[in-house]
Design an enzyme around this catalytic site. Structure first.
Site, mmCIF file in Angstrom:
data_model
loop_
_atom_site.group_PDB
_atom_site.id
_atom_site.type_symbol
_atom_site.label_atom_id
_atom_site.label_comp_id
_atom_site.label_asym_id
_atom_site.label_seq_id
_atom_site.Cartn_x
_atom_site.Cartn_y
_atom_site.Cartn_z
ATOM 1 N N ARG A 60 -4.207 13.399 -5.668
ATOM 2 C CA ARG A 60 -2.850 13.132 -5.215
ATOM 3 C C ARG A 60 -2.597 13.936 -3.944
ATOM 4 N NH1 ARG A 60 -2.745 9.201 -7.870
ATOM 5 N NH2 ARG A 60 -1.303 8.639 -9.535
ATOM 6 N N GLU A 94 2.792 8.261 0.826
ATOM 7 C CA GLU A 94 2.090 6.982 1.053
ATOM 8 C C GLU A 94 3.086 5.832 1.172
ATOM 9 O OE1 GLU A 94 -0.655 6.761 -2.218
ATOM 10 O OE2 GLU A 94 -1.667 8.585 -1.611
ATOM 11 N N HIS A 122 -5.654 4.879 -0.291
ATOM 12 C CA HIS A 122 -5.542 5.006 -1.762
ATOM 13 C C HIS A 122 -6.344 3.903 -2.465
ATOM 14 C CE1 HIS A 122 -2.798 6.705 -5.148
ATOM 15 N NE2 HIS A 122 -3.906 6.210 -5.675
#
Ligand code: 8YV
Length: 313
Positions: free
Chosen positions: A232, A261, A279
């Site tokens: 993360r 993000e 991601h």
């Protein structure tokens, strides 16, 4: 009558088709005004289906009075308030195990790509610079290096197993030691970074890990060190990371996750020492099918009045 669900982000077409078959699906990601959409559809919604990064905000959960279950298509629970869910007797499920290999694979891919400067080499060839006989700086060796892993859960262990194949010396930091593992435990993260040539973040997000990879940890990793993050963005102090990379106090980074993000600090775009991914760690066809099927199973069991197989709350 089909139970109504709120689908927060897109899933694979065959998974969405299966959702449509069994549920009345409200697709939040198609809504122009998300607030109005939730207010209108919310009264009858009994399930949220969402991604690990997207989670479900308190505002959305509170707008769904009949909510019974939040089915996360992912392993991270940091974007869902679990205590709040517990207090409202809302179940929360995740998709463990099925994504472990992919996330570990991408961790190794980023480790290799950042160390060996794969993307820079690719850009160099495409731009005709090899043909023009320009020089490309040498990269950094991977095999035999000291690898520090932050977070020795399922994914950290899968990364360690892969790194063993590269003859790496493996150490880890975690909230506790796992004496059953053949790796060196270093409780203090700054020391782990100082003793590592590559630091891999595989820790869960959330308040307990927020910003723990800070300027001091990055400086301990140093100008020849590489940081890889497939966990993360919140685990890293992103401002400190950008500064350390810009100033050459950190050698390089392979990053799949970011603080906010899909916004990535633009300063990173200019740095050849960095490899960036949007991601993607669990984003393979095989794994997204397996994750989606597990989401479907969790929902089906819940609505059949049984315990979902991978409930965390
Ligand atoms: C997915 C993730 O990209 O597992 C997680 O927590 O963040 C990722 O695997 C995500 O869940 C899909 O949106």
């Amino acid at each position: 009558m089909k139970p109504e669900i709120l689908l927060i982000e897109k899933m694979m077409p065959q998974i969405e088709a299966a959702l449509d078959q069994h549920y009345r699906v409200h697709r939040l990601f198609e809504a122009a005004d998300r607030g109005a959409f939730v207010a209108e559809a919310g009264a009858a919604v009994r399930a949220i289906v969402t991604g690990g990064g997207a989670g479900a905000s308190r505002a959305i959960v509170d707008a769904l009075p009949k909510l019974e279950i939040i089915a996360i298509n992912g392993i991270g629970t940091d974007a869902v308030d679990l205590e709040h869910a517990r207090s409202r007797s809302i179940r929360v499920t995740t998709t463990p195990d099925v994504l472990t290999d992919d996330v570990a694979d991408l961790g190794m891919a980023l480790l290799l790509a950042a160390s060996r400067r794969l993307c820079l080499g690719d850009r160099f060839v495409r731009a005709g610079r090899w043909a023009r006989k320009e020089g490309l700086p040498l990269a950094r060796k991977v095999s035999g290096k000291a690898l520090g892993i932050l977070g020795m859960g399922r994914i950290g262990r899968a990364i360690a197993r892969r790194a063993e194949g590269f003859g790496m010396a493996i150490a880890y930091s975690d909230l506790r030691a796992y004496p059953e593992l053949p790796y060196r435990y270093v409780p203090e993260l700054r020391r782990l970074a100082a003793e590592s040539e590559i630091l891999m973040i595989a820790a869960s997000g959330g308040p307990q890990s927020r910003g723990i990879v800070d300027a001091a940890v990055l400086d301990a990793l140093g100008p020849d060190g590489i940081l890889v993050n497939i966990a993360r963005g919140s685990v890293v102090d992103e401002t400190a990371l950008v500064a350390a990379l810009q100033e050459g106090r950190l050698g390089g980074a392979g990053l799949d996750v970011f603080m906010n993000e899909p916004n990535v600090p633009e300063a990173l775009f200019a740095l050849d020492s960095v490899v960036l991914q949007p991601h993607q760690a669990s984003a393979t066809i095989e794994t997204r099918v397996a994750m989606g099927e597990l989401v479907l199973r969790n929902l089906a069991e819940h609505f059949a009045g049984r315990q979902p197989p991978t409930a965390v709350v």
